[in-house]
Enzyme design. Structure first.
Site, PDB file in Angstrom:
ATOM      1  N   SER A 135       0.845  -1.201   0.000  1.00  0.00           N
ATOM      2  CA  SER A 135       0.000   0.000   0.000  1.00  0.00           C
ATOM      3  C   SER A 135       0.873   1.240   0.000  1.00  0.00           C
ATOM      4  O   SER A 135       1.988   1.235   0.532  1.00  0.00           O
ATOM      5  CB  SER A 135      -0.841  -0.025   1.274  1.00  0.00           C
ATOM      6  OG  SER A 135      -1.408   1.239   1.514  1.00  0.00           O
ATOM      7  N   TYR A 159      -1.917  -0.928  11.024  1.00  0.00           N
ATOM      8  CA  TYR A 159      -2.186  -1.485   9.684  1.00  0.00           C
ATOM      9  C   TYR A 159      -0.981  -1.255   8.776  1.00  0.00           C
ATOM     10  O   TYR A 159      -0.468  -2.188   8.141  1.00  0.00           O
ATOM     11  CB  TYR A 159      -3.445  -0.849   9.069  1.00  0.00           C
ATOM     12  CG  TYR A 159      -3.543  -1.075   7.572  1.00  0.00           C
ATOM     13  CD1 TYR A 159      -3.799  -2.342   7.060  1.00  0.00           C
ATOM     14  CD2 TYR A 159      -3.337  -0.024   6.661  1.00  0.00           C
ATOM     15  CE1 TYR A 159      -3.866  -2.553   5.686  1.00  0.00           C
ATOM     16  CE2 TYR A 159      -3.406  -0.224   5.295  1.00  0.00           C
ATOM     17  CZ  TYR A 159      -3.664  -1.492   4.809  1.00  0.00           C
ATOM     18  OH  TYR A 159      -3.720  -1.705   3.455  1.00  0.00           O
ATOM     19  N   LYS A 163       1.964  -3.807   6.762  1.00  0.00           N
ATOM     20  CA  LYS A 163       2.427  -3.773   5.361  1.00  0.00           C
ATOM     21  C   LYS A 163       3.948  -3.618   5.307  1.00  0.00           C
ATOM     22  O   LYS A 163       4.639  -4.263   4.512  1.00  0.00           O
ATOM     23  CB  LYS A 163       1.753  -2.631   4.587  1.00  0.00           C
ATOM     24  CG  LYS A 163       0.266  -2.824   4.370  1.00  0.00           C
ATOM     25  CD  LYS A 163      -0.051  -4.063   3.527  1.00  0.00           C
ATOM     26  CE  LYS A 163      -1.527  -4.292   3.316  1.00  0.00           C
ATOM     27  NZ  LYS A 163      -1.874  -5.626   2.842  1.00  0.00           N
TER      28      LYS A 163
HETATM   29  P1  NAD Z   1     -11.166  -6.542   1.163  1.00  0.00           P
HETATM   30  O1  NAD Z   1     -11.384  -6.496   2.640  1.00  0.00           O
HETATM   31  O2  NAD Z   1     -12.326  -6.250   0.290  1.00  0.00           O
HETATM   32  O3  NAD Z   1     -10.560  -7.958   0.745  1.00  0.00           O
HETATM   33  C1  NAD Z   1      -9.693  -8.673   1.591  1.00  0.00           C
HETATM   34  C2  NAD Z   1     -10.233 -10.104   1.681  1.00  0.00           C
HETATM   35  O4  NAD Z   1      -9.371 -10.874   2.518  1.00  0.00           O
HETATM   36  C3  NAD Z   1     -11.638 -10.182   2.273  1.00  0.00           C
HETATM   37  O5  NAD Z   1     -12.479 -10.889   1.399  1.00  0.00           O
HETATM   38  C4  NAD Z   1     -11.445 -10.930   3.600  1.00  0.00           C
HETATM   39  O6  NAD Z   1     -12.568 -11.732   3.923  1.00  0.00           O
HETATM   40  C5  NAD Z   1     -10.188 -11.742   3.316  1.00  0.00           C
HETATM   41  N1  NAD Z   1      -9.399 -12.108   4.506  1.00  0.00           N
HETATM   42  C6  NAD Z   1      -8.958 -11.303   5.496  1.00  0.00           C
HETATM   43  N2  NAD Z   1      -8.274 -12.021   6.402  1.00  0.00           N
HETATM   44  C7  NAD Z   1      -8.267 -13.314   5.983  1.00  0.00           C
HETATM   45  C8  NAD Z   1      -7.738 -14.519   6.496  1.00  0.00           C
HETATM   46  N3  NAD Z   1      -7.072 -14.568   7.653  1.00  0.00           N
HETATM   47  N4  NAD Z   1      -7.929 -15.660   5.790  1.00  0.00           N
HETATM   48  C9  NAD Z   1      -8.613 -15.645   4.620  1.00  0.00           C
HETATM   49  N5  NAD Z   1      -9.150 -14.527   4.100  1.00  0.00           N
HETATM   50  C10 NAD Z   1      -8.984 -13.374   4.769  1.00  0.00           C
HETATM   51  O7  NAD Z   1      -9.961  -5.543   0.843  1.00  0.00           O
HETATM   52  P2  NAD Z   1      -9.429  -5.000  -0.559  1.00  0.00           P
HETATM   53  O8  NAD Z   1      -9.762  -3.551  -0.637  1.00  0.00           O
HETATM   54  O9  NAD Z   1      -9.813  -5.892  -1.657  1.00  0.00           O
HETATM   55  O10 NAD Z   1      -7.863  -5.090  -0.289  1.00  0.00           O
HETATM   56  C11 NAD Z   1      -7.084  -6.203  -0.682  1.00  0.00           C
HETATM   57  C12 NAD Z   1      -5.660  -5.996  -0.222  1.00  0.00           C
HETATM   58  O11 NAD Z   1      -5.162  -4.765  -0.729  1.00  0.00           O
HETATM   59  C13 NAD Z   1      -5.500  -5.908   1.297  1.00  0.00           C
HETATM   60  O12 NAD Z   1      -4.314  -6.576   1.658  1.00  0.00           O
HETATM   61  C14 NAD Z   1      -5.367  -4.414   1.560  1.00  0.00           C
HETATM   62  O13 NAD Z   1      -4.632  -4.143   2.712  1.00  0.00           O
HETATM   63  C15 NAD Z   1      -4.630  -3.962   0.299  1.00  0.00           C
HETATM   64  N6  NAD Z   1      -4.844  -2.539  -0.012  1.00  0.00           N
HETATM   65  C16 NAD Z   1      -6.130  -2.070  -0.140  1.00  0.00           C
HETATM   66  C17 NAD Z   1      -6.336  -0.714  -0.391  1.00  0.00           C
HETATM   67  C18 NAD Z   1      -7.734  -0.158  -0.494  1.00  0.00           C
HETATM   68  O14 NAD Z   1      -7.911   1.042  -0.311  1.00  0.00           O
HETATM   69  N7  NAD Z   1      -8.745  -0.948  -0.818  1.00  0.00           N
HETATM   70  C19 NAD Z   1      -5.251   0.170  -0.507  1.00  0.00           C
HETATM   71  C20 NAD Z   1      -3.965  -0.354  -0.398  1.00  0.00           C
HETATM   72  C21 NAD Z   1      -3.766  -1.716  -0.136  1.00  0.00           C
HETATM   73  N1  UFG Z   2     -11.997  11.780   3.572  1.00  0.00           N
HETATM   74  C1  UFG Z   2     -12.988  12.689   3.883  1.00  0.00           C
HETATM   75  N2  UFG Z   2     -14.164  12.218   4.364  1.00  0.00           N
HETATM   76  C2  UFG Z   2     -14.404  10.890   4.549  1.00  0.00           C
HETATM   77  C3  UFG Z   2     -13.394   9.963   4.215  1.00  0.00           C
HETATM   78  C4  UFG Z   2     -12.193  10.446   3.728  1.00  0.00           C
HETATM   79  O1  UFG Z   2     -12.796  13.910   3.738  1.00  0.00           O
HETATM   80  O2  UFG Z   2     -15.498  10.527   5.016  1.00  0.00           O
HETATM   81  C5  UFG Z   2     -10.727  12.292   3.042  1.00  0.00           C
HETATM   82  C6  UFG Z   2      -9.547  11.879   3.894  1.00  0.00           C
HETATM   83  O3  UFG Z   2      -9.381  12.773   4.961  1.00  0.00           O
HETATM   84  C7  UFG Z   2      -8.405  11.895   2.869  1.00  0.00           C
HETATM   85  C8  UFG Z   2      -9.101  11.498   1.554  1.00  0.00           C
HETATM   86  O4  UFG Z   2     -10.499  11.727   1.765  1.00  0.00           O
HETATM   87  O5  UFG Z   2      -7.913  13.206   2.744  1.00  0.00           O
HETATM   88  C9  UFG Z   2      -8.895  10.039   1.196  1.00  0.00           C
HETATM   89  O6  UFG Z   2      -9.231   9.258   2.320  1.00  0.00           O
HETATM   90  P1  UFG Z   2      -9.396   7.660   2.286  1.00  0.00           P
HETATM   91  O7  UFG Z   2      -9.697   7.219   3.653  1.00  0.00           O
HETATM   92  O8  UFG Z   2     -10.334   7.292   1.206  1.00  0.00           O
HETATM   93  O9  UFG Z   2      -7.964   7.179   1.801  1.00  0.00           O
HETATM   94  P2  UFG Z   2      -6.531   7.388   2.479  1.00  0.00           P
HETATM   95  O10 UFG Z   2      -5.671   8.014   1.444  1.00  0.00           O
HETATM   96  O11 UFG Z   2      -6.594   8.034   3.779  1.00  0.00           O
HETATM   97  O12 UFG Z   2      -6.115   5.891   2.781  1.00  0.00           O
HETATM   98  C10 UFG Z   2      -6.312   4.849   1.834  1.00  0.00           C
HETATM   99  C11 UFG Z   2      -6.531   3.527   2.571  1.00  0.00           C
HETATM  100  C12 UFG Z   2      -5.280   3.121   3.278  1.00  0.00           C
HETATM  101  C13 UFG Z   2      -4.143   3.093   2.312  1.00  0.00           C
HETATM  102  C14 UFG Z   2      -4.014   4.439   1.646  1.00  0.00           C
HETATM  103  C15 UFG Z   2      -2.922   4.429   0.637  1.00  0.00           C
HETATM  104  O13 UFG Z   2      -7.575   3.633   3.509  1.00  0.00           O
HETATM  105  O14 UFG Z   2      -5.430   1.834   3.790  1.00  0.00           O
HETATM  106  O15 UFG Z   2      -5.244   4.767   0.990  1.00  0.00           O
HETATM  107  O16 UFG Z   2      -3.170   3.456  -0.310  1.00  0.00           O
HETATM  108  F1  UFG Z   2      -3.029   2.829   2.981  1.00  0.00           F
END
Ligand code: NAD
Ligand code: UFG
Length: 352
Positions: A135, A159, A163
């Protein structure tokens, strides 16, 4: 992107989740065989059924779903002993920043133990190709933008620390055994949905992230958006992020697999998956209003603790080495997310 698969078999952990479902669909379309392992902690099996329906009867024969928690090593080993995998894409993990601050041990337990089990079994069964979901959070509060892969890394919360640890573990795994090929993909802010509107993001409870929150305001589930911070030194005072369409992200995983299969000495290497463009919160609100035709009422609020002013990716390395770049802009992200939201305002659940 030409089809590359020779029917390789890929284990996708967390494949029932937001990014997982979109990636699994693309993998099937590229001709891969896919086994999903997910404990449905943050997802539902209906999402996998929708992927099957989108893939069609022929391709969905190549998709298998296993309801397993990765921390249950015995159950996971059974899967490895039954199927020979050519590579693993490891999405599974917990990802809510606020929850990780309140329950750090739950995050360390889930994210670290799962991944260690996975590496151990991959090693034991001779599958040494891994694509790991990292991430942009590992850049912490970046001093410079765009973020370049060789910047110093920093964790801002438990979190983010999982990572960071898991990136370090990956580097150590490769150092100890150079046969491993590992790609760490650092996602920026994934949004949007598949163009069909059949799959998309469906967070449980009140969303933490901007776009799911906006979406729920647009469909009337929430009444207004809190905009966290309006005094940042940015174009309009709100914070800036690099939003990326989830289908672009899915294609980034195909590009990473292609790289792993074709590059013998790749080692353990990180790539940003972002667009390289920064968009402010207020710009995102305006774009979603335009796509949906709905007014999104906002309330200007103080900054959210721990938030950075502006974060966006340098896309050069992924472009040069993976031959991948994002195709979609904010307009398509909002269009596709609205399509999903308007078809399924309550996500995969039925209206309560
Ligand atoms: P998500 O929660 O939709 O998907 C993650 C999946 O992993 C879920 O279906 C959950 O049930 C499963 N899971 C969690 N723990 C488990 C375990 N112990 N065993 C088996 N399954 C398990 O999340 P996502 O948005 O699809 O994110 C996928 C990956 O990308 C994650 O590792 C997350 O940290 C990373 N990531 C997401 C974002 C974002 O904003 N969505 C940003 C950066 C990184
Ligand atoms: N924000 C608002 N109102 C809300 C939610 C978010 O103003 O209700 C703002 C936040 O303050 C931030 C921007 O929108 O300025 C984006 O916020 P997000 O929570 O959507 O995303 P972040 O960039 O904070 O974080 C996300 C994921 C993290 C990941 C990161 C980088 O939540 O897990 O992107 O990939 F690490």
């Amino acid at each position: 992107m030409g089809s590359l698969s020779k029917g390789e078999s890929v284990l996708v952990t967390g494949g029932a989740g937001f990014i997982g479902t979109h990636t699994v669909l693309q993998l099937l379309r590229e001709g891969f065989r896919v086994s999903i392992v997910d404990n449905l902690d943050n997802s539902v099996e209906e999402a996998v059924d929708r992927v099957r329906a989108l893939a069609g009867p022929d391709l969905s024969k190549n998709l298998h779903f296993h309801l397993i928690d990765l921390r249950n090593k015995e159950a996971l080993e059974k899967i490895f002993s039954q199927t020979r995998f050519d590579a693993v894409i490891h999405f599974a993990g917990l990802k809510a920043v606020g929850e990780s601050v309140a329950k750090p041990l739950m995050y360390y337990n889930n994210n670290l133990i799962s991944t260690i089990n996975l590496y151990e079994l991959m090693g034991k069964y001779g599958c040494k190709k891994m694509v790991f979901s990292s991430s942009a959070t590992v850049y912490g509060q970046p001093e410079k933008i765009p973020c370049v892969e060789d910047f110093e890394l920093e964790a801002m919360n438990p979190y983010g620390r999982t990572k960071l640890f898991l990136e370090e573990i990956a580097r150590d795994v490769h150092k100890a055994d150079p046969d491993w090929r590992i790609i760490l993909l650092r996602y920026f802010n994934p949004v949007g949905a598949h163009e069909s509107g059949q799959i998309g993001e469906d967070p449980k409870g009140i969303p933490n992230n901007l776009m799911p929150y906006i979406q729920q305001v647009a469909v009337g589930r929430l009444c207004e958006l809190n905009v966290y911070g309006h005094d940042y030194p940015t174009k309009d005072g709100s914070a800036v992020r690099d939003y990326i369409h989830v289908m672009d992200l899915a294609d980034g995983h195909i590009a990473a697999l292609r790289k792993l299969f074709s590059t013998e000495n790749i080692g353990c290497v990180a790539y940003n998956l972002g667009t390289g463009y920064g968009t402010s919160v207020l710009e995102m609100v305006a774009a979603f209003e335009k796509a949906s035709g709905k007014k999104i009422p906002i309330k200007l609020c103080p900054r959210r603790p721990g938030d950075a002013t502006a974060v966006y990716a340098s896309t050069e390395k992924a472009q040069k080495e993976l031959g991948w770049r994002a195709k979609y802009g904010i307009e398509e992200m909002c269009r596709d997310q609205w399509n999903w939201a308007s078809k399924y305002p309550y996500g995969y659940q039925r209206r309560p």
